[in-house]
Design a protein around this motif. Structure first.
Motif, mmCIF file in Angstrom:
data_model
loop_
_atom_site.group_PDB
_atom_site.id
_atom_site.type_symbol
_atom_site.label_atom_id
_atom_site.label_comp_id
_atom_site.label_asym_id
_atom_site.label_seq_id
_atom_site.Cartn_x
_atom_site.Cartn_y
_atom_site.Cartn_z
ATOM 1 N N ARG A 115 0.845 -1.187 0.000
ATOM 2 C CA ARG A 115 0.000 0.000 0.000
ATOM 3 C C ARG A 115 0.883 1.241 0.000
ATOM 4 O O ARG A 115 1.832 1.345 0.771
ATOM 5 N N GLY A 116 0.572 2.204 -0.854
ATOM 6 C CA GLY A 116 1.321 3.448 -0.953
ATOM 7 C C GLY A 116 0.919 4.415 0.146
ATOM 8 O O GLY A 116 0.014 5.219 -0.038
ATOM 9 N N VAL A 117 1.585 4.354 1.276
ATOM 10 C CA VAL A 117 1.203 5.147 2.439
ATOM 11 C C VAL A 117 2.145 6.323 2.692
ATOM 12 O O VAL A 117 1.750 7.332 3.243
ATOM 13 N N PHE A 118 3.407 6.210 2.263
ATOM 14 C CA PHE A 118 4.406 7.216 2.619
ATOM 15 C C PHE A 118 4.293 8.491 1.791
ATOM 16 O O PHE A 118 4.077 8.448 0.582
ATOM 17 N N ASP A 119 4.461 9.621 2.481
ATOM 18 C CA ASP A 119 4.724 10.890 1.826
ATOM 19 C C ASP A 119 6.062 11.373 2.392
ATOM 20 O O ASP A 119 6.687 10.682 3.204
ATOM 21 N N GLU B 14 10.079 5.152 -1.141
ATOM 22 C CA GLU B 14 9.025 5.564 -2.060
ATOM 23 C C GLU B 14 7.705 5.377 -1.337
ATOM 24 O O GLU B 14 7.676 5.173 -0.124
ATOM 25 N N GLU B 15 6.607 5.429 -2.035
ATOM 26 C CA GLU B 15 5.292 5.362 -1.401
ATOM 27 C C GLU B 15 5.051 4.062 -0.646
ATOM 28 O O GLU B 15 4.323 4.049 0.337
ATOM 29 N N TYR C 8 5.100 3.502 16.196
ATOM 30 C CA TYR C 8 5.128 4.968 16.171
ATOM 31 C C TYR C 8 4.372 5.528 14.973
ATOM 32 O O TYR C 8 3.596 6.479 15.117
ATOM 33 N N LEU C 9 4.604 4.973 13.790
ATOM 34 C CA LEU C 9 3.954 5.512 12.594
ATOM 35 C C LEU C 9 2.437 5.323 12.644
ATOM 36 O O LEU C 9 1.681 6.218 12.269
ATOM 37 N N ARG C 10 1.982 4.154 13.123
ATOM 38 C CA ARG C 10 0.528 3.932 13.226
ATOM 39 C C ARG C 10 -0.097 4.872 14.242
ATOM 40 O O ARG C 10 -1.208 5.343 14.058
ATOM 41 N N ALA C 11 0.618 5.196 15.311
ATOM 42 C CA ALA C 11 0.091 6.115 16.334
ATOM 43 C C ALA C 11 0.080 7.564 15.834
ATOM 44 O O ALA C 11 -0.865 8.305 16.085
ATOM 45 N N GLU C 12 1.130 7.951 15.114
ATOM 46 C CA GLU C 12 1.266 9.342 14.704
ATOM 47 C C GLU C 12 0.541 9.677 13.398
ATOM 48 O O GLU C 12 0.247 10.844 13.143
ATOM 49 N N ILE D 9 -6.059 4.868 3.870
ATOM 50 C CA ILE D 9 -5.505 3.996 2.836
ATOM 51 C C ILE D 9 -6.021 2.570 3.000
ATOM 52 O O ILE D 9 -5.948 1.763 2.098
ATOM 53 N N GLY D 10 -6.577 2.265 4.145
ATOM 54 C CA GLY D 10 -7.189 0.959 4.370
ATOM 55 C C GLY D 10 -6.232 -0.104 4.854
ATOM 56 O O GLY D 10 -6.420 -1.286 4.595
ATOM 57 N N MET D 11 -5.171 0.317 5.566
ATOM 58 C CA MET D 11 -4.246 -0.669 6.133
ATOM 59 C C MET D 11 -4.804 -1.153 7.457
ATOM 60 O O MET D 11 -5.365 -0.388 8.219
ATOM 61 N N SER D 12 -4.601 -2.416 7.735
ATOM 62 C CA SER D 12 -5.055 -2.963 9.019
ATOM 63 C C SER D 12 -4.046 -2.593 10.104
ATOM 64 O O SER D 12 -3.254 -1.686 9.936
ATOM 65 N N SER D 13 -4.055 -3.312 11.185
ATOM 66 C CA SER D 13 -3.147 -3.014 12.293
ATOM 67 C C SER D 13 -1.701 -3.413 11.989
ATOM 68 O O SER D 13 -0.806 -3.119 12.766
ATOM 69 N N VAL D 14 -1.468 -4.072 10.874
ATOM 70 C CA VAL D 14 -0.116 -4.471 10.488
ATOM 71 C C VAL D 14 0.409 -3.471 9.468
ATOM 72 O O VAL D 14 -0.214 -3.225 8.438
ATOM 73 N N PHE D 15 1.556 -2.855 9.765
ATOM 74 C CA PHE D 15 2.096 -1.815 8.889
ATOM 75 C C PHE D 15 3.024 -2.378 7.815
ATOM 76 O O PHE D 15 2.902 -2.065 6.647
ATOM 77 N N TRP D 16 3.992 -3.208 8.235
ATOM 78 C CA TRP D 16 4.987 -3.751 7.306
ATOM 79 C C TRP D 16 4.602 -5.154 6.840
ATOM 80 O O TRP D 16 3.977 -5.904 7.584
ATOM 81 N N SER D 17 5.038 -5.517 5.666
ATOM 82 C CA SER D 17 4.930 -6.894 5.198
ATOM 83 C C SER D 17 5.771 -7.764 6.124
ATOM 84 O O SER D 17 6.748 -7.294 6.715
#
Length: 142
Positions: free
Chosen positions: A33-37, A65-66, A95-99, A107-115
């Motif tokens: 998922r393209g989450v990063f800016d 990248e994203e 930290y990223l999920r909290a902030e 973006i529709g990501m669940s509680s898991v951020f990284w693959s």
């Protein structure tokens, strides 16, 4: 002092070890998922620098990248790379999920951020063939 032992910033010394260990790491977001800016990548870099410092490692380079990030980490031999990776991914995810909750939820990501997977490649120093040739040409006693 012989030129062989001239100071090199990539060669570090411990009490009983001289080392230069670098790893190229790549972490991909869950489902790519393209989450990063830019701001989120900057924050991710800050978090990962702090985690590396806790392991007495150095985050030498960072970019992304994203949907993924690249890290160049200089780490000591006492650190298991898998433990460093686990901590980098775990702490940054929390930290990223909290902030960035709003952005991540949109973006529709669940509680898991990284693959669950990652890439790790060793890098630096001489090419493998040069090292193989050097070892092969040692003067073995007869």
């Amino acid at each position: 002092m012989s030129p062989r032992w001239e100071s090199d910033p990539d060669v570090r010394r411990g009490r009983h070890v001289v080392y230069s260990l670098h790893a190229h790491l790549v972490f991909v977001t869950r489902y790519r998922r393209g989450v990063f800016d830019d701001a989120m990548l900057t924050r991710c870099e800050e978090i990962m620098k702090e985690v590396c410092a806790g392991f007495e490692a150095e985050l030498s380079e960072f970019n992304g990248e994203e949907d993924h990030v690249h890290l160049l980490v200089h780490y000591p031999p006492k650190v298991a790379l898998s433990k460093l990776v686990n901590s980098l991914k775990g702490v940054s995810s929390r930290y990223l999920r909290a902030e960035y909750t709003g952005r991540i939820n949109r973006i529709g990501m669940s509680s898991v951020f990284w693959s669950g997977s990652y890439f790790a490649g060793s890098c630096g120093g001489a090419p493998l063939q040069v090292v193989k040739d050097y070892i092969e040409n040692q003067k073995r006693p007869g």
